[in-house]
Design a protein around this motif. Structure first.
Motif, PDB file in Angstrom:
ATOM      1  N   PHE A 107       0.825  -1.202   0.000  1.00 42.19           N
ATOM      2  CA  PHE A 107       0.000   0.000   0.000  1.00 42.19           C
ATOM      3  C   PHE A 107       0.861   1.254   0.000  1.00 42.19           C
ATOM      4  O   PHE A 107       0.567   2.225  -0.695  1.00 42.19           O
ATOM      5  N   PHE A 108       1.938   1.247   0.781  1.00 44.08           N
ATOM      6  CA  PHE A 108       2.818   2.411   0.830  1.00 44.08           C
ATOM      7  C   PHE A 108       3.481   2.641  -0.536  1.00 44.08           C
ATOM      8  O   PHE A 108       3.609   3.786  -0.984  1.00 44.08           O
ATOM      9  N   GLY A 140      -6.519   8.535  -7.980  1.00 42.59           N
ATOM     10  CA  GLY A 140      -6.958   9.005  -6.659  1.00 42.59           C
ATOM     11  C   GLY A 140      -8.111   8.190  -6.121  1.00 42.59           C
ATOM     12  O   GLY A 140      -8.140   7.817  -4.942  1.00 42.59           O
ATOM     13  N   LEU A 141      -9.089   7.900  -6.982  1.00 44.04           N
ATOM     14  CA  LEU A 141     -10.191   7.028  -6.555  1.00 44.04           C
ATOM     15  C   LEU A 141      -9.691   5.615  -6.271  1.00 44.04           C
ATOM     16  O   LEU A 141     -10.216   4.925  -5.390  1.00 44.04           O
ATOM     17  N   PHE A 148     -10.299   0.578   1.122  1.00 42.38           N
ATOM     18  CA  PHE A 148     -11.444  -0.247   1.513  1.00 42.38           C
ATOM     19  C   PHE A 148     -11.168  -1.726   1.297  1.00 42.38           C
ATOM     20  O   PHE A 148     -11.517  -2.564   2.134  1.00 42.38           O
ATOM     21  N   LEU A 149     -10.534  -2.075   0.188  1.00 40.52           N
ATOM     22  CA  LEU A 149     -10.212  -3.483  -0.080  1.00 40.52           C
ATOM     23  C   LEU A 149      -9.223  -4.033   0.944  1.00 40.52           C
ATOM     24  O   LEU A 149      -9.368  -5.170   1.404  1.00 40.52           O
ATOM     25  N   LEU A 150      -8.236  -3.232   1.303  1.00 34.74           N
ATOM     26  CA  LEU A 150      -7.263  -3.676   2.297  1.00 34.74           C
ATOM     27  C   LEU A 150      -7.915  -3.844   3.666  1.00 34.74           C
ATOM     28  O   LEU A 150      -7.608  -4.799   4.391  1.00 34.74           O
ATOM     29  N   ALA A 155      -9.767  -7.628   7.805  1.00 33.43           N
ATOM     30  CA  ALA A 155     -10.822  -8.148   8.684  1.00 33.43           C
ATOM     31  C   ALA A 155     -11.117  -9.612   8.368  1.00 33.43           C
ATOM     32  O   ALA A 155     -11.308 -10.425   9.281  1.00 33.43           O
ATOM     33  N   ARG A 156     -11.123  -9.963   7.095  1.00 37.23           N
ATOM     34  CA  ARG A 156     -11.380 -11.352   6.700  1.00 37.23           C
ATOM     35  C   ARG A 156     -10.244 -12.261   7.164  1.00 37.23           C
ATOM     36  O   ARG A 156     -10.472 -13.352   7.698  1.00 37.23           O
TER      37      ARG A 156
END
Length: 184
Positions: A107-108, A140-141, A148-150, A155-156
């Protein structure tokens, strides 16, 4: 706070008002009620004026559930250290790290690539894709979408691979502290 006519807020001249009690018109009980004796384990020290009788002498308040001697605290600490050294705890920690470290690095890197592209390649980022939507807007979107996916993936992963083992460790820790005489 008093008003200009020496009345306290809410004072209507009735015999139970603060002003009437100050003037001695209403008898005050001879002894104030004693401290309620807080047994809440989260209640460490009385706040200003709480738990004190009318004489102003502080009432010692000892929360229930606190170990009476250092032996109980030491036994509790040893139980936590024993669980931390266990293979089950190490497995939960390694599962956590195997997911989090690559996810954070990925992500970074994606975020830094977006910022670098926005500053070094403005022509690429300004290229229109559809109408007024350009590459920069989509990227950007995409940042929001990846967040949100991460979050969903984390959580999963926690639910499927760590929560049951962590709950078992929690119960084991509580049982060890209870049997060794630590705080419940």
């Amino acid at each position: 706070m008093q008003s200009s006519n020496d009345r306290l807020p809410g004072d209507r001249g009735d015999p139970g008002s603060p002003r009437s009690r100050r003037a001695g018109q209403v008898p005050v009980p001879a002894q104030a009620p004693t401290s309620p004796g807080y047994d809440d384990p989260w209640y460490d020290a009385p706040a200003s004026g709480w738990g004190e009788p009318a004489g102003g002498r502080a009432v010692p308040v000892r929360p229930a559930g606190r170990a009476a001697a250092d032996g109980g605290v030491r036994a509790s600490a040893d139980a936590y250290l024993e669980v931390q050294r266990s293979a089950a705890f190490q497995e939960v920690r390694s599962r956590y790290r195997r997911f989090v470290v690559p996810a954070v690095i990925g992500f970074f890197a994606w975020y830094v690539a977006y910022v670098v592209a926005a500053t070094t390649a403005p022509g690429l980022m300004a290229r229109p894709v559809a109408g007024a939507v350009n590459v920069a807007m989509l990227a950007g979107l995409g940042q929001f979408l990846t967040t949100f996916l991460l979050t969903w993936a984390y959580a999963r992963h926690a639910r499927l691979r760590r929560d049951r083992a962590a709950l078992d460790l929690r119960w084991a820790t509580q049982e060890l502290t209870r049997t060794r005489g630590g705080a419940p």
